[in-house]
Design a protein around this motif. Structure first.
Motif, PDB file in Angstrom:
ATOM      1  N   VAL A   1       0.850  -1.182   0.000  1.00 43.13           N
ATOM      2  CA  VAL A   1       0.000   0.000   0.000  1.00 43.13           C
ATOM      3  C   VAL A   1       0.892   1.240   0.000  1.00 43.13           C
ATOM      4  N   ASP A   2       0.715   2.091  -0.992  1.00 43.88           N
ATOM      5  CA  ASP A   2       1.532   3.295  -1.094  1.00 43.88           C
ATOM      6  C   ASP A   2       0.898   4.465  -0.356  1.00 43.88           C
ATOM      7  N   ASP A   3      -0.414   4.518  -0.379  1.00 42.06           N
ATOM      8  CA  ASP A   3      -1.131   5.565   0.339  1.00 42.06           C
ATOM      9  C   ASP A   3      -2.563   5.101   0.532  1.00 42.06           C
ATOM     10  N   LEU A   4      -3.264   5.722   1.479  1.00 35.93           N
ATOM     11  CA  LEU A   4      -4.664   5.360   1.719  1.00 35.93           C
ATOM     12  C   LEU A   4      -5.404   6.550   2.292  1.00 35.93           C
ATOM     13  N   GLY A   5      -6.720   6.427   2.291  1.00 37.67           N
ATOM     14  CA  GLY A   5      -7.569   7.513   2.775  1.00 37.67           C
ATOM     15  C   GLY A   5      -8.386   8.077   1.635  1.00 37.67           C
ATOM     16  N   ASP A   6      -8.376   9.391   1.507  1.00 37.69           N
ATOM     17  CA  ASP A   6      -9.047  10.066   0.392  1.00 37.69           C
ATOM     18  C   ASP A   6      -8.031  10.232  -0.731  1.00 37.69           C
ATOM     19  N   LEU A   7      -8.123   9.393  -1.761  1.00 36.25           N
ATOM     20  CA  LEU A   7      -7.135   9.402  -2.849  1.00 36.25           C
ATOM     21  C   LEU A   7      -7.741   9.930  -4.144  1.00 36.25           C
ATOM     22  N   GLN A   8      -8.625  10.910  -4.025  1.00 32.35           N
ATOM     23  CA  GLN A   8      -9.291  11.423  -5.226  1.00 32.35           C
ATOM     24  C   GLN A   8      -8.338  12.125  -6.186  1.00 32.35           C
ATOM     25  N   VAL A   9      -7.141  12.512  -5.707  1.00 32.77           N
ATOM     26  CA  VAL A   9      -6.179  13.171  -6.592  1.00 32.77           C
ATOM     27  C   VAL A   9      -5.293  12.160  -7.318  1.00 32.77           C
ATOM     28  N   TYR A  10      -5.453  10.874  -7.003  1.00 34.96           N
ATOM     29  CA  TYR A  10      -4.650   9.832  -7.635  1.00 34.96           C
ATOM     30  C   TYR A  10      -5.386   9.225  -8.832  1.00 34.96           C
ATOM     31  N   TYR A  11      -4.601   8.617  -9.705  1.00 33.90           N
ATOM     32  CA  TYR A  11      -5.140   7.847 -10.813  1.00 33.90           C
ATOM     33  C   TYR A  11      -4.580   6.431 -10.725  1.00 33.90           C
ATOM     34  N   GLY A  12      -5.400   5.449 -11.068  1.00 33.59           N
ATOM     35  CA  GLY A  12      -4.934   4.073 -11.075  1.00 33.59           C
ATOM     36  C   GLY A  12      -4.735   3.564 -12.485  1.00 33.59           C
ATOM     37  N   LEU A  13      -3.623   2.873 -12.715  1.00 31.11           N
ATOM     38  CA  LEU A  13      -3.480   2.169 -13.981  1.00 31.11           C
ATOM     39  C   LEU A  13      -4.609   1.145 -14.108  1.00 31.11           C
ATOM     40  N   GLU A  14      -5.066   0.677 -12.955  1.00 37.45           N
ATOM     41  CA  GLU A  14      -6.287  -0.111 -12.852  1.00 37.45           C
ATOM     42  C   GLU A  14      -7.069   0.451 -11.676  1.00 37.45           C
ATOM     43  N   GLU A  15      -8.359   0.719 -11.887  1.00 28.64           N
ATOM     44  CA  GLU A  15      -9.180   1.288 -10.825  1.00 28.64           C
ATOM     45  C   GLU A  15     -10.375   0.384 -10.560  1.00 28.64           C
ATOM     46  N   PHE A  16     -10.748   0.299  -9.290  1.00 24.02           N
ATOM     47  CA  PHE A  16     -11.846  -0.587  -8.905  1.00 24.02           C
ATOM     48  C   PHE A  16     -12.677   0.065  -7.813  1.00 24.02           C
ATOM     49  N   ASP A  17     -13.987   0.099  -8.020  1.00 23.97           N
ATOM     50  CA  ASP A  17     -14.916   0.641  -7.030  1.00 23.97           C
ATOM     51  C   ASP A  17     -15.334  -0.489  -6.100  1.00 23.97           C
ATOM     52  N   ALA A  18     -14.887  -0.423  -4.847  1.00 23.62           N
ATOM     53  CA  ALA A  18     -15.163  -1.481  -3.864  1.00 23.62           C
ATOM     54  C   ALA A  18     -16.268  -1.092  -2.896  1.00 23.62           C
ATOM     55  N   SER A  19     -17.117  -0.173  -3.304  1.00 20.59           N
ATOM     56  CA  SER A  19     -18.218   0.248  -2.423  1.00 20.59           C
ATOM     57  C   SER A  19     -19.036  -0.973  -1.996  1.00 20.59           C
ATOM     58  N   GLY A  20     -19.271  -1.099  -0.682  1.00 23.56           N
ATOM     59  CA  GLY A  20     -20.043  -2.217  -0.160  1.00 23.56           C
ATOM     60  C   GLY A  20     -19.254  -3.480   0.066  1.00 23.56           C
ATOM     61  N   LEU A  21     -17.954  -3.469  -0.251  1.00 19.68           N
ATOM     62  CA  LEU A  21     -17.104  -4.651  -0.072  1.00 19.68           C
ATOM     63  C   LEU A  21     -16.217  -4.474   1.158  1.00 19.68           C
ATOM     64  N   LYS A  22     -16.020  -5.565   1.878  1.00 14.31           N
ATOM     65  CA  LYS A  22     -15.223  -5.535   3.099  1.00 14.31           C
ATOM     66  C   LYS A  22     -13.878  -6.226   2.908  1.00 14.31           C
ATOM     67  N   TYR A  23     -12.869  -5.686   3.571  1.00 15.43           N
ATOM     68  CA  TYR A  23     -11.541  -6.293   3.630  1.00 15.43           C
ATOM     69  C   TYR A  23     -11.604  -7.516   4.552  1.00 15.43           C
ATOM     70  N   VAL A  24     -11.096  -8.671   4.048  1.00 16.91           N
ATOM     71  CA  VAL A  24     -11.066  -9.903   4.831  1.00 16.91           C
ATOM     72  C   VAL A  24      -9.733 -10.598   4.590  1.00 16.91           C
ATOM     73  N   GLU A  25      -9.108 -11.074   5.644  1.00 13.79           N
ATOM     74  CA  GLU A  25      -7.838 -11.778   5.503  1.00 13.79           C
ATOM     75  C   GLU A  25      -8.060 -13.195   4.981  1.00 13.79           C
ATOM     76  N   GLY A  26      -6.989 -13.766   4.432  1.00 15.33           N
ATOM     77  CA  GLY A  26      -7.058 -15.112   3.879  1.00 15.33           C
ATOM     78  C   GLY A  26      -6.267 -16.114   4.699  1.00 15.33           C
ATOM     79  N   LYS A  27      -6.258 -17.369   4.233  1.00 18.65           N
ATOM     80  CA  LYS A  27      -5.621 -18.467   4.954  1.00 18.65           C
ATOM     81  C   LYS A  27      -4.554 -19.125   4.087  1.00 18.65           C
ATOM     82  N   VAL A  28      -3.749 -19.986   4.735  1.00 18.63           N
ATOM     83  CA  VAL A  28      -2.774 -20.819   4.038  1.00 18.63           C
ATOM     84  C   VAL A  28      -3.370 -22.222   3.892  1.00 18.63           C
ATOM     85  N   TYR A  29      -3.320 -22.787   2.691  1.00 17.84           N
ATOM     86  CA  TYR A  29      -3.841 -24.138   2.458  1.00 17.84           C
ATOM     87  C   TYR A  29      -3.009 -25.143   3.251  1.00 17.84           C
TER      88      TYR A  29
END
Length: 493
Positions: A370-398
């Motif tokens: 993660v390079d920066d976080l918060g209000d990043l409206q001044v940034y542009y993404g080479l790939e951009e994704f709207d995650a509205s309504g999605l939650k961050y969840v950690e994963g497991k090791v098989y």
């Protein structure tokens, strides 16, 4: 008497208009380096022995020697670790032009294009002979294709003394800096080309477009004054930009001209050479910068013709300053409005993720955080994704270890991702081995780093209503329901 004076003045004005019109006509008709012809020249003379950015000093030596019949090849000296630094001279003209590349060992894009240019200049018997004759008769070109061979050996910025050569123009602690300064003083070029690479995260100010090529006529003092030396560089850059705007519209930036008293470009301008900085940035789907290599070839050849014909004189300083500034507002992946957990509550933040390429021999892997976080409206993404309504969840090791990386395929990894696993273990293999699987591969450990805070590795799921919708693996976004075909550059941890 008054009537005769008016007649004489009128005739003189007509003469001036005629001269200017002829000069303008000559300039417009003499330009043979149109984008189409430049692209054609590149396709014919591209050096096929160089196919990636991480070549070394030894790879260039046979290529240099094969041009000894057409160029005057001279050993200028040696690097800290004893590698030769060579120059190649071509042309019989009075106007001296010096081009130097790879002052930083991991900035090799223009070096590739110089060898394409060597092939072009050494060619004959085609539609470009008239241009070659013009360049040969008017210009004396001196090329130094690799100033920092020790840095190139490890594909790192600095030399073997860990000195940034572009901050050693005055003290000249490094033998490489001593060589470059001595050659410049002895040759005393009218024009100079300072050839570099810049981060792929530079954008043309106010736009989401990468600054694929950035240009600069370096300043010679803190006041960034403009004298005749800088003006010629600025004018030539405007002509180069015309070519670029036809091929990659909007992908050109103007580099910051803040004076750096230790830098070669700034001082070479101060010493009287009209210096043109070219910085090669990024372009979509061009990780090895082969398309940007072509752009370098095109604009350098165009600039040489401008210098030979002095057609740069048609351009103005105002046109130079119309080129957008460089900005640094790009990230590889911009995830907007993802819900991140803190003390049992969720907060919507934007995450800006950058994937850095890490060199391994002649190839590389990516390491994301993660390079920066918060209000990043001044940034542009080479790939951009709207995650509205999605939650961050950690994963497991098989839990069950695989025999080796080769025992896993992409279909299996996608199946595991859907089950909530972000990593697998392997019994055989070596830490650091490279792979292209869309999952983390672990050796001799049962855990992996994950997080959403600044500087943390980016390995997590995005869920909605308890269902895993997306995975972020080492900074790569994977749609678990509709995975796209994409390239993964990873290593065994």
């Amino acid at each position: 008497m008054k009537a005769n004076s008016k007649c004489s003045i009128s005739l003189f004005l007509l003469f001036l208009i005629s001269v200017v019109s002829c000069k303008t006509a000559n300039i417009s008709t003499s330009t043979s380096t149109s984008p189409a012809r430049l692209e054609d020249a590149y396709s014919k003379y591209e050096e096929g022995a160089i196919t990636h950015r991480r070549f070394k000093h030894a790879d260039l030596q046979p290529l240099i020697q094969q041009h000894s019949a057409s160029f005057e090849v001279k050993k200028l000296g040696e690097s800290v670790e004893g590698r030769s630094i060579s120059s190649l001279d071509w042309g019989d003209g009075k106007t001296k032009v010096m081009l130097w590349s790879q002052m930083h060992g991991n900035e090799s894009t223009a070096t590739m294009s110089l060898f394409d240019l060597f092939n072009f200049l050494a060619g004959s018997g085609d539609d470009y002979d008239e241009l070659r004759t013009l360049l040969r008769s008017t210009l004396h070109l001196k090329f130094i294709p690799m100033i920092n061979p020790d840095g190139a050996e490890q594909f790192k910025r600095r030399n073997a003394l860990d000195i940034d050569l572009n901050r050693d123009a005055i003290s000249q602690i490094s033998p490489e800096a001593v060589i470059l300064k001595a050659v410049r003083d002895d040759f005393d070029p009218e024009f100079g080309f300072n050839l570099h690479d810049q981060q792929i995260y530079y954008n043309a100010s106010g736009t989401p477009k990468q600054a694929t090529i950035s240009v600069l006529a370096p300043a010679y003092n803190y006041a960034t004054d403009i004298n005749a030396v800088r003006i010629k560089a600025m004018q030539t850059i405007v002509g180069m930009n015309e070519i670029l705007q036809e091929v990659v519209p909007g992908h050109v930036g103007r580099y910051d001209d803040a004076f750096e008293p230790r830098a070669f470009g700034d001082n070479i301008t101060k010493w009287g050479t009209s210096t043109i900085l070219i910085e090669s940035g990024g372009y979509p789907n061009d990780p090895e910068k082969q398309f940007i290599r072509q752009l370098n070839f095109m604009i350098i050849l165009n600039a040489l013709e401008q210098i030979a014909t002095k057609s740069y004189e048609r351009y103005t300083v105002d046109q130079y300053f119309e080129i957008p500034d460089n900005d640094l507002q790009l990230v590889d992946l911009l995830i907007n409005e993802v819900q991140v957990p803190v003390n049992g509550k969720y907060y919507p933040v934007d995450l800006g993720i950058r994937r850095r390429d890490m060199t391994v021999g002649n190839t590389y892997y990516m390491s994301a955080s993660v390079d920066d976080l918060g209000d990043l409206q001044v940034y542009y993404g080479l790939e951009e994704f709207d995650a509205s309504g999605l939650k961050y969840v950690e994963g497991k090791v098989y839990e069950t270890a695989f025999e080796s990386v080769s025992a896993i395929d992409k279909a299996k990894t996608l199946e595991l991702l859907k089950q909530g696993y972000l990593a697998v273990k392997v019994k055989n293999g070596v830490k650091g081995d490279l792979h292209s699987l869309p999952i983390l591969v672990l050796k001799s450990t049962e855990s992996f780093s994950s997080g959403w805070k600044t500087g943390e590795p980016t390995n997590f799921f995005l869920e909605k209503d308890g269902l895993r919708k997306y995975a972020v693996v080492n900074g790569y976004l994977i749609d678990l329901e509709n995975p796209k075909d994409q390239e993964f550059k990873q290593r065994v941890y």
